[in-house]
Enzyme design. Sequence first.
Site, PDB file in Angstrom:
ATOM      1  CG  ASP A  17      61.820  -1.383 -23.485  1.00 25.67           C
ATOM      2  OD1 ASP A  17      60.309  -1.302 -23.690  1.00 25.67           O
ATOM      3  OD2 ASP A  17      62.677  -1.808 -22.741  1.00 25.67           O
ATOM      4  CE1 TYR A  47      55.648  -3.946 -15.618  1.00 32.53           C
ATOM      5  CE2 TYR A  47      55.554  -6.729 -16.817  1.00 32.53           C
ATOM      6  CZ  TYR A  47      56.632  -5.363 -16.228  1.00 32.53           C
ATOM      7  OH  TYR A  47      57.504  -5.416 -16.167  1.00 32.53           O
ATOM      8  CE  LYS A  48      56.468  -1.130 -17.451  1.00 28.82           C
ATOM      9  NZ  LYS A  48      56.611  -0.057 -15.925  1.00 28.82           N
ATOM     10  NE  ARG A  62      57.371   6.150 -13.124  1.00 29.87           N
ATOM     11  CZ  ARG A  62      57.439   4.889 -13.698  1.00 29.87           C
ATOM     12  NH1 ARG A  62      58.436   4.642 -13.853  1.00 29.87           N
ATOM     13  NH2 ARG A  62      57.001   4.220 -12.381  1.00 29.87           N
TER      14      ARG A  62
END
Lengths: 419, 419
Positions: A219, A244-245, A393
């Site tokens: 992944d 989308y990251k 994060r």
Amino acid sequence: MSEPRNQSPGPTDLPGQADLRSRAGALDAEDPLAEKRKAFVLDDTVYLDGNSLGALPAHVPARVADVIERQWGELRIRSWDESGWWSAPERIGDRVAPLVGAAPGQIVVGDSTSVNVFKALVAAVRMARDTDGGAPDERRDEILVDATTFPTDGYIAQSAARLTGCRVIPLAPAEAPAALGPRTAAVLLNHADYRTGRLHDLPGLTAAAHAAGALAVWDLCHTAGALPVGLDEHGVDLAVGCTYKYLNGGPGSPAYLYVRRELQERFDSPLPGWNSHAEPFGMRPGFEAADGVTRGRVGTPDILSMLALDAALDVWDGVSVDAVRAKSLALTDFFLRCVEAYVPEGLVESLTPKAHAERGSQVALRCDGAGDVMKRLIEQGVVGDFRAPDVLRFGFTPLYVSFADAEQAARVLARTLGA
Amino acid sequence: MSEPRNQSPGPTDLPGQADLRSRAGALDAEDPLAEKRKAFVLDDTVYLDGNSLGALPAHVPARVADVIERQWGELRIRSWDESGWWSAPERIGDRVAPLVGAAPGQIVVGDSTSVNVFKALVAAVRMARDTDGGAPDERRDEILVDATTFPTDGYIAQSAARLTGCRVIPLAPAEAPAALGPRTAAVLLNHADYRTGRLHDLPGLTAAAHAAGALAVWDLCHTAGALPVGLDEHGVDLAVGCTYKYLNGGPGSPAYLYVRRELQERFDSPLPGWNSHAEPFGMRPGFEAADGVTRGRVGTPDILSMLALDAALDVWDGVSVDAVRAKSLALTDFFLRCVEAYVPEGLVESLTPKAHAERGSQVALRCDGAGDVMKRLIEQGVVGDFRAPDVLRFGFTPLYVSFADAEQAARVLARTLGA
């Protein structure tokens, strides 16, 4: 970011602040990717959440408007051919390919990451049991799954296991080599941990899986577009990822599936829709899988989301993934250095490995009351995210995050924590 | 459509042409839905392919531009909450619900039709075998599938059967009652046949499935938005459908899944992604399904496509599905009347039933050389589609197709065939 650099130290300065701001300016001045920032819609926010939702590339709105107004509105049904809608999943897959070290013809875009994990795992189990014409090797009934991974992978793995008569063995990636054996069908691992940002050893763990006769499924959600992946080079069997990251495809943009060329003929999808048929418009009652990675498609592709991604990928023109990786490491190094200088000892603890070989493109800081701290950071224009139970994060997207951003984020964090 | 009506018959007129054109004018003048046409982007084309890709509602481009430029570009990650992205699948599902006769809380939007067929069928088999706390009824190992259906349903049914230890029994829908028995787990039928336009007896076939202890799964792709479906009223168990045909959601817009309220607690999805978890941001290793139809979700929703659909659904404000059905039948009646009058006998044969109770919202004409004929029709601005081997398919979308369109299409067809 509009504040002057190289101020003289004042009574309210944090330890080393003038030096670090000066250093940020110097790093930004020599950054070969600095110009790329202009390709994105950004404001004064320090946006360190591109590892959750990438920023909007500035040219995307006009491209999507054309897709809607001309391709859909005027050409309508003709666009399936004339605007290349039908072949978009493979064509855009070929644009993602160089970013993850894949030759063309091995990636198809579409569906969500979760759905692609399902396709990959069921197909992997089937291939692991398929022994070149001999009796199927039903002993292969274990799927090793990264227990530290983003949980959707584990949920889907449980479902794939249940439907194929396997069981899931949850483990930390480093434990995989010891757990691999003649019963292992497949190993599902996250290239980088979504929470800590730890980068796992894709080449070594893939080789270990192969040595045990198992397939390696990776992944790439948290690494594609942030660092070199080398799918072909390292012999990865199957891989999935979102767009989308770090690929900036937009909210919920389609995911992708990589099927190594040598395996494509044996790829037996649990989701054989009409788009994966050898002759989709033949409308035949019997299923016959298309050649190549096309058999990883399922139903009608979601064209608006897919062509927004297509446009977004333009920002990668002329960008080397190695340069992105170099900046990513420099950014996270610099941010950690600023945090260490500014934040009083004991208030945060980095969960992200110091060693470059073990670091993705984010920094995760353990912090008491992290949920509330992140809210306050966001109010002050530093956007990261909170991951339960106690993690701050911060994602560093090399195409648009600057060293000044990193310094500012550390400074605002320190002030928020009372420094 | 800009040609004058009520011309005096000339030497080149087709039989009854003046009367039929005059009748078209009268029907359009009294059409209560005539004004809705203005809500769409249309040109001089007679667009009879809305059963493949619905026309663009005129307000959609501005709405999508706002989603991209403001929600994604400016709010970025905050839009998951602030712009309602996270809850879009349920919220938009509740907007589709009244169009298919469902109370709120039973439809979730997302994924493709094929993926939703897979969820529905595997879950149906599991529910059919789950006998209220007794031993699982493993005898239920047959899935009856409409052999005349759009083939993706059959391919996916084969996969669902393979993974659950069932076998697929292909049949014509009318044969289902005789084939149902104690081994039947589920019946998958298309409400209207994509090729012939035949409407199947959803209430009767659902009741027959229930009498045999099986679950009824309906594919609504060719009826939702064209006629009343009555999912709740007729006790349908599970249903799926696309949104890019009569719902005008745009190319490849997300599909939907209906799970009857009474079954939701037992709905056991084969695709349990993080979006179907009771606590999606808890990031827990163990899966616990969310309450309600949310457990039909899988991964991150494709927001751009989904919010284009959301906007497109605005055209249904104030529209009654009964009025749509009345116009649909009047349009297809009138088109068949024009074809009968204009096209010399023996050149085409209608595959679409005459009886209203058996007709969807399209007319399918068998015709020699249909592929070439459709090409020539399209060149003359009459857009239908060709379905192998010999079918001309004309879809009538009551929100924007006029009676003048129907007359013109029949006239151009007749001329093309040499009348």
